[in-house]
Every structure is written in C-alpha cells, then in structure tokens.
Design an enzyme around this catalytic site. Structure first.
Site, short mmCIF file in Angstrom:
data_model
loop_
_atom_site.label_atom_id
_atom_site.label_comp_id
_atom_site.label_asym_id
_atom_site.label_seq_id
_atom_site.Cartn_x
_atom_site.Cartn_y
_atom_site.Cartn_z
N HIS A 73 0.84 -1.20 0.00
CA HIS A 73 0.00 0.00 0.00
C HIS A 73 0.87 1.25 0.00
O HIS A 73 1.95 1.28 0.61
CB HIS A 73 -0.94 0.01 1.21
CG HIS A 73 -0.26 0.05 2.54
ND1 HIS A 73 0.01 1.23 3.20
CD2 HIS A 73 0.20 -0.94 3.35
CE1 HIS A 73 0.61 0.95 4.36
NE2 HIS A 73 0.74 -0.36 4.48
N ASP A 75 -0.70 4.27 0.78
CA ASP A 75 -1.28 5.22 1.72
C ASP A 75 -0.55 5.17 3.05
O ASP A 75 0.01 4.14 3.44
CB ASP A 75 -2.78 4.98 1.89
CG ASP A 75 -3.10 3.63 2.52
OD1 ASP A 75 -2.51 2.62 2.10
OD2 ASP A 75 -3.95 3.58 3.44
N GLU A 140 -5.06 0.75 2.88
CA GLU A 140 -4.70 -0.21 3.93
C GLU A 140 -4.75 0.43 5.31
O GLU A 140 -5.15 -0.21 6.29
CB GLU A 140 -3.30 -0.77 3.66
CG GLU A 140 -2.98 -2.05 4.41
CD GLU A 140 -2.43 -1.83 5.81
OE1 GLU A 140 -2.39 -2.79 6.59
OE2 GLU A 140 -2.06 -0.67 6.14
N GLU A 169 4.96 -5.67 4.14
CA GLU A 169 4.82 -4.94 5.41
C GLU A 169 6.09 -5.08 6.25
O GLU A 169 6.79 -6.10 6.17
CB GLU A 169 3.64 -5.50 6.21
CG GLU A 169 2.27 -5.16 5.64
CD GLU A 169 1.85 -3.74 5.92
OE1 GLU A 169 2.62 -2.97 6.53
OE2 GLU A 169 0.73 -3.38 5.52
#
Length: 399
Positions: A73, A75, A140, A169
């Site tokens: 992601h 964001d 996310e 992540e």
C-alpha cells in the site's frame, strides 16, 4: 530514474503526500516506473456509500508460467504537526545514512525494494521465468473497504490467478532478517451496552446502577483466558478499550453505560465461535450478579463489528522455505516464523493464494521522524531478488 536503486525510488514515493485516502501522486509515480519495466497496468477507483473513494493499481509483467504477486500500500497515516519532525514528513531527506519521511518503513520502503529487485533481475535476463504482479492499494491504513478486497475481486474477475503472494509490510522488530509473518491473528471488535435505571446516589434502592454489572461483565469476558495458544499462535487476548457513561455528575447513577473491547484471536477460534463464547459468558454473568438476588437479570446489548478479520496460517512449505532461505543467504540469520502483531491485507489475499509477509524493521512506523536505514534498503532488495529467483526455480522444479 535509476529503478535498480531502492533509495531513489523510495525518496520519490515518500515525497508524495498520500495520507489515506489521498493518492498524493504515489500511484502515478509507480505507474510510470512499472511502465518503464514493461508492466501492463490497470488503475481503478473503487467506491462505496459512506466511505471515501480509493485509487488502486494492479500491474502485471508476463502472461504465463508461475505467477507471483507482491502486495502493498502507498497510503500512510497522518504525520501530525510538521514542526515536530526533524526532517519534513514528506521530504524524503537523507541524513546520517537514513531516509526520513512518513511511509519510509510502512510501507513504501518495501515497495521500493521489490521494484528495485525486479529491475535488477530484468537487467540480467531477457525476461522472467513466469509472471509477476503488483497489487497496490491506497486504503490499507483506512477502512480497508475500497482497496485490496475489491482490487483482488476485480483482478480475479478479469482472469488473474496467483500461485503465491508476498506482502512487503515491516515485519522485523529490531533488525532485518529476524522475522517472517506466516499468518495473522484474527481481530474482533465489540460494543456492550448495559442498561440500568437512573437515580440519585443517595437513594440507590430507587435506581439500578449499570456500572456494577459492567464490572462483573468485564471480569467474565477476560477470565478465564480464552485459550493458551498453540505451537504457531500466542494465546487469544481480549482488551477493554473504552468505558463510557457520558455522565458528568457525581451524584447521579447513570441510566446506561457502554464498554468497547477487541479480541485478537488465534486459529482455535472462528469469528462465529468466538462470538458464541462471549455471548455465553455474558449470559452466565448476567444471571449470577450477587447484588441482584431476587431481581431480574441485568439488561444488556452486545453487538459486533460487521467485518471481523479471520485468523489464518500459511502452510505452503515451498513458499515459506524459499523466503526463509533467501533471508538466511543474505543476512546470515534464520528468521522466526511468526503470527504476532496486528492485521494486514494478507488476511484478504489468503483467500486467493498462499501468502507470507516480509519487510523492513518496524520500530519507527507511525512515529514522528519515521525513517529507514539506507543499508536496510539495499539488504531487503537483495533478499527480494534472491526470493524471486529461488521461488521461480523451486516452483518450476515442483511443476
């Protein structure tokens, strides 16, 4: 731009103020980069009532062979006051061997390293021995409604199928190479309202205090423990997160009170079985309140969030072993296989293919002065490169 350099890629992405749900230019930048590498790209915006519109990107290189997905992601969470930062939250500044900015760790850094690893592989080979796709969302850190869930559905409806997925992540607690996430605990949030009768504290016999019952209800939910865990998951854990009566007076017994709580649960439970257990505990507690002898059970309402996150565990030995081997080859460490931490978009991907997570050190994520070590960017790029190569080789051998 030098797409083999993760630092240059990351600096470009960090300079995009992509606070959820704003795209901020981050997906535009990725679209351009992946186009230069030969990916076909699909930009799609998803909508749903009472939620913000979210822009997403799906890109694929190759049309056949084993298909590996990388998910992430662009964001980021709000940075807070810019003046609190030593370096601007969207500056992408480099100082003392570190790159600063919101999203440097969570998780634009992982995306930058994966792209750099691919660029290096493509510079050494005419083409990959299969297909690679990137599934990148801008939702996310937000409601997670108009992002990965819908992007997966959209891609699958277009005929996309995946053999395995890697989520970038930040998974390492202290240093790169410590930990791979091979599953996640589920998450279930709930709201308990206990109803009483308002009255004057000097005349308690004329009232019915819901806070007394709430104490017993809280005890019933937390004791005994839900379970003791197992060989791959820690014990499930219930945490009270809020108790509120809205009562500003000190001489008034409130008419009702509200408690919120969250359970992070392992694979010994489903959301449905856990809800049943919690309801049963409250029912027993409501009948056993000592101070209510001879009175009807305390009235209460228990409601659960609409979209609980399930627990899951990835059992694809080839995927896990290939990633572990790449980490060990580059760092010299044998990573721990973990299911700790919060939720991630891997909980959605696991319905389509086996998924693992590995990324940067997460110590500064969501903090002021979020930053990543430049050396870690290079190391993660080498790990991703080795993983991609070895996963294709192992999958072809098995096939």
């Amino acid at each position: 731009m030098n797409l083999t350099d993760p630092t240059e890629i990351l600096a470009t992405l960090v300079r995009c103020p992509s606070v959820t749900p704003e795209e901020g230019g981050a997906l535009d930048a990725l679209d351009t980069m992946l186009g230069e590498l030969g990916f076909r790209r699909d930009r799609v915006t998803f909508q749903e009532a009472e939620t913000p519109d979210v822009d997403n990107l799906y890109a694929r290189l190759g049309e056949d062979g084993p298909h590996l997905m990388f998910a992430g992601h662009t964001d980021v969470v709000p940075p807070g006051p810019a003046e609190d930062w030593t370096h601007g939250p969207f500056s992408g500044e480099i100082a003392e061997g570190r790159l600063y900015g919101r999203g440097a760790v969570d998780m634009k850094g992982g995306i930058a390293c994966f792209i750099a690893a691919l660029a290096r592989l493509l510079s050494e080979n005419d083409k990959l021995p299969g297909s690679v796709s990137l599934l990148i969302t801008g939702d996310e850190e937000g409601p997670a409604i108009n992002g990965t869930v819908k992007l997966l559905e959209h891609a699958a409806a277009s005929g996309e199928r995946w053999d395995a997925a890697l989520v970038g992540e930040p998974t390492n607690p202290n240093e790169l190479g410590e930990m791979i996430k091979v599953g996640r605990r589920g998450s279930l949030s709930a709201r308990l309202i206990v109803e009483g009768t308002q009255g004057h504290v000097a005349y308690p016999h004329l009232a019915d205090n819901p806070l007394r019952a709430l104490i017993s209800f809280a005890d019933a939910l937390t004791e005994p423990p839900l379970d003791t865990g197992n060989d791959r998951f820690p014990p499930s854990n219930l945490e009270l997160t809020s108790i509120d009566t809205g009562n500003t007076a000190t001489n008034v017994i409130p008419a009702s009170t509200e408690m919120r709580f969250n359970v992070r649960f392992n694979d010994l439970w489903s959301a449905e079985s856990l809800e049943g257990e919690l309801r049963a505990r409250l029912e027993v507690a409501s009948m056993a309140l000592k101070y209510r002898s001879g009175q009807p059970p305390m009235r209460y309402q228990l409601s659960f969030q609409e979209r609980p996150s399930p627990s899951f565990l990835t059992r694809d030995d080839r995927l896990v072993a290939t990633l572990s081997g790449a980490v060990a080859a580059v760092t010299g460490q044998t990573p721990t296989l973990s299911t700790t931490g919060g939720t991630s978009d891997a909980r959605f991907i696991k319905d389509y293919c086996p998924v693992v997570e590995f990324g940067l050190v997460g110590q500064t994520m969501h903090k002021v002065d979020e930053h990543v070590e430049i050396d870690d960017l290079e190391t993660l790029t080498l790990i991703y490169k080795a993983f991609i190569e070895n996963w294709f080789a192992a999958t072809q051998r098995a096939g």
